[in-house]
Scaffold this motif. Structure first.
Motif, PDB file in Angstrom:
ATOM      1  N   UNK A   3       9.639  14.624   6.721  1.00 14.44           N
ATOM      2  CA  UNK A   3       8.821  15.181   5.654  1.00 14.44           C
ATOM      3  C   UNK A   3       7.678  14.262   5.299  1.00 14.44           C
ATOM      4  N   UNK A   4       6.918  14.665   4.332  1.00  9.66           N
ATOM      5  CA  UNK A   4       5.740  13.921   3.901  1.00  9.66           C
ATOM      6  C   UNK A   4       6.001  13.336   2.526  1.00  9.66           C
ATOM      7  N   UNK A   5       5.821  12.040   2.385  1.00 10.68           N
ATOM      8  CA  UNK A   5       6.053  11.365   1.112  1.00 10.68           C
ATOM      9  C   UNK A   5       4.783  11.145   0.303  1.00 10.68           C
ATOM     10  N   UNK A   6       3.645  11.510   0.823  1.00 12.71           N
ATOM     11  CA  UNK A   6       2.388  11.287   0.114  1.00 12.71           C
ATOM     12  C   UNK A   6       1.803   9.927   0.419  1.00 12.71           C
ATOM     13  N   UNK A   7       0.635   9.643  -0.125  1.00 12.03           N
ATOM     14  CA  UNK A   7      -0.013   8.363   0.153  1.00 12.03           C
ATOM     15  C   UNK A   7       0.773   7.203  -0.453  1.00 12.03           C
ATOM     16  N   UNK A   8       1.021   6.188   0.339  1.00 16.77           N
ATOM     17  CA  UNK A   8       1.768   5.039  -0.156  1.00 16.77           C
ATOM     18  C   UNK A   8       1.413   3.793   0.656  1.00 16.77           C
ATOM     19  N   UNK A   9       0.198   3.259   0.440  1.00  9.68           N
ATOM     20  CA  UNK A   9      -0.185   2.041   1.158  1.00  9.68           C
ATOM     21  C   UNK A   9       0.588   0.846   0.606  1.00  9.68           C
TER      22      UNK A   9
END
Length: 67
Positions: A3-9
């Protein structure tokens, strides 16, 4: 997990990250992909079904010195 967790640099990264989100309007209710699949497989399944698309881009960082 798939799945996609969103932006997380990384919080201590020294650069601001650029993200591009694209929304597609399709002429099908469901794409012919099942189980675990890649982005390339989704794009291939979408081929010929895209009615319209819109993109939004932005920047994001968790590093307070760059915010």
């Amino acid at each position: 997990y798939h799945g996609y967790d969103g932006p997380f640099p990384p919080f201590n990264d020294a650069i601001v990250h650029r993200y591009v989100f694209t929304l597609y309007a399709l002429d099908v209710e469901r794409l012919a992909v099942e189980g675990s699949f890649t982005g390339a497989e989704v794009r291939a399944a979408m081929r010929g079904h895209v009615l319209a698309e819109a993109s939004f881009s932005g920047t994001y960082t968790l590093n307070p010195r760059l915010a």
